[in-house]
Design an enzyme around this catalytic site. Structure first.
Site, short mmCIF file in Angstrom:
data_model
loop_
_atom_site.label_atom_id
_atom_site.label_comp_id
_atom_site.label_asym_id
_atom_site.label_seq_id
_atom_site.Cartn_x
_atom_site.Cartn_y
_atom_site.Cartn_z
N MET A 32 0.85 -1.19 0.00
CA MET A 32 0.00 0.00 0.00
C MET A 32 0.89 1.25 0.00
O MET A 32 0.46 2.34 0.40
CB MET A 32 -0.93 -0.01 1.22
CG MET A 32 -1.88 -1.21 1.19
SD MET A 32 -3.42 -0.97 2.10
CE MET A 32 -2.81 -0.71 3.74
N HIS A 36 9.11 0.93 3.43
CA HIS A 36 10.24 0.95 4.36
C HIS A 36 11.11 -0.28 4.07
O HIS A 36 10.82 -1.04 3.13
CB HIS A 36 9.74 0.98 5.81
CG HIS A 36 8.71 -0.08 6.11
ND1 HIS A 36 9.00 -1.43 6.09
CD2 HIS A 36 7.39 0.01 6.41
CE1 HIS A 36 7.92 -2.11 6.38
NE2 HIS A 36 6.92 -1.27 6.58
N HIS A 39 9.54 -3.65 3.20
CA HIS A 39 9.07 -3.84 1.83
C HIS A 39 10.25 -4.13 0.89
O HIS A 39 10.16 -4.95 -0.02
CB HIS A 39 8.37 -2.57 1.32
CG HIS A 39 7.10 -2.24 2.05
ND1 HIS A 39 7.00 -1.15 2.89
CD2 HIS A 39 5.88 -2.84 2.07
CE1 HIS A 39 5.77 -1.09 3.38
NE2 HIS A 39 5.08 -2.11 2.92
N ASP A 153 2.80 -9.34 9.14
CA ASP A 153 1.34 -9.54 9.12
C ASP A 153 1.10 -11.03 8.91
O ASP A 153 0.69 -11.47 7.83
CB ASP A 153 0.71 -8.71 7.99
CG ASP A 153 0.90 -7.23 8.22
OD1 ASP A 153 0.35 -6.72 9.20
OD2 ASP A 153 1.64 -6.59 7.46
N VAL A 179 11.38 -7.49 9.28
CA VAL A 179 12.56 -6.62 9.46
C VAL A 179 12.29 -5.74 10.67
O VAL A 179 11.20 -5.19 10.82
CB VAL A 179 12.81 -5.77 8.20
CG1 VAL A 179 14.02 -4.86 8.40
CG2 VAL A 179 13.01 -6.66 6.98
N ARG A 190 2.88 2.29 9.70
CA ARG A 190 2.14 3.02 10.74
C ARG A 190 3.03 3.45 11.91
O ARG A 190 2.58 4.23 12.75
CB ARG A 190 0.97 2.18 11.26
CG ARG A 190 -0.17 2.05 10.24
CD ARG A 190 -1.37 1.35 10.81
NE ARG A 190 -2.54 1.44 9.95
CZ ARG A 190 -2.99 0.46 9.16
NH1 ARG A 190 -2.35 -0.70 9.13
NH2 ARG A 190 -4.06 0.63 8.41
#
Ligand code: PAF
Length: 281
Positions: A32, A36, A39, A153, A179, A190
């Protein structure tokens, strides 16, 4: 090399058809945005598995409840592109809303198993239907051979694994370890909502999980270990949604004396920011 950006399914198909003609394999990293290091690790793992890597950037409205942070969710396309360029991604798919949810869009995937584990689903009831719908679209639109998802997640990872398996989607879902910052806090888009002092306290979530996992390995019973972790987070000012241990594959509640593979999960609020984390036991 700077990755190409496409914003339509047609553009995406043009690029992937080119790759298929050259017999290249390719991976997709669904995101989304507000990227960071976590990703970028997904991109790196994608490059280890496949010849080409697509990163999708789409803030999916269907996985946010009305009360959640859709409108203030961090967006930084220029920053994301610079990071992806450095990371070696080949293609960015940043679809407009209508490329994912066309007129009269009316399909929902009904999920069970790990999507109904009483973890995130209990606190965010709309979340996994929204994730499964967009992920199914991205898998079908891209036709990718591999998909990279972070273990941060973990429930989402299991939901997507079951989704791809149950619907015979010809894609391999690859889980990538979380990470963390040097103090243990799991990276998350977030985290930027945290104030300075909250950021210092946030590390407690990982510490309490590590302590609980150590206790379980030493033979302390599951409930005693997780209750102690929840108590210590509450004492530190967190509002705890859950600290619990689950079967690492199905996310079902394990038997108390078990040799099942286990995973510890926590979700807790620090001020107005909700943090989640999990570790292997
Ligand atoms: O993990 C995320 O960033 C999102 O849930 C995903 C998988 C990109 C679907 O919107």
């Amino acid at each position: 090399m700077k990755p190409k950006i496409v914003r339509s399914v047609e553009g995406l198909h043009r690029e992937t058809a080119n790759w298929r003609a050259k017999d290249y394999s390719y991976a997709i990293v669904p995101t989304m945005g507000a990227l960071h290091e976590g990703h970028l690790q997904l991109v790196k793992t994608g490059l280890e598995h496949a010849d080409r890597v697509i990163v999708s950037i789409f803030v999916n409205p269907r996985q946010f409840a009305a009360s959640e942070d859709l409108s203030r969710y961090p967006r930084d396309e220029a920053g994301d592109l610079a990071k992806l360029s450095k990371a070696g991604a080949h293609l960015i798919y940043a679809p407009s809303l209508d490329q994912i949810y066309g007129e009269n869009f009316s399909t929902t995937i009904s999920l069970g198993g790990p999507a109904k584990a009483n973890l995130e689903d209990k606190f965010r009831p709309q979340f996994f239907d929204g994730v499964a719908t967009v992920v199914a679209k991205l898998f079908i639109q891209s036709g990718a051979d591999y998909a990279m998802f972070g273990e941060k997640d973990y429930q989402q990872l299991q939901v997507v694994r079951f989704l791809a398996r149950d619907l015979d989607m010809p894609i391999e879902v690859v889980g990538v370890p979380t990470v963390r910052d040097a103090d243990g806090l799991a990276l998350s888009s977030r985290n930027q909502y945290l104030g300075k002092v909250e950021r210092q306290h946030a590390t407690a979530i990982y510490k309490s999980l590590t302590q609980a996992a150590d206790k379980i390995r030493q033979g302390v019973d599951l409930q005693t270990a997780t209750r102690a972790a929840a108590r210590s987070l509450t004492t530190l000012g967190f509002r705890v949604d859950y600290v619990t241990v689950r079967n690492a594959e199905t996310l079902a509640v394990p038997l108390s004396h078990t040799d099942e593979p286990l995973r510890l999960f926590a979700a807790a609020w620090l001020g107005t920011t909700r943090l989640i984390d999990n570790i292997e036991v």
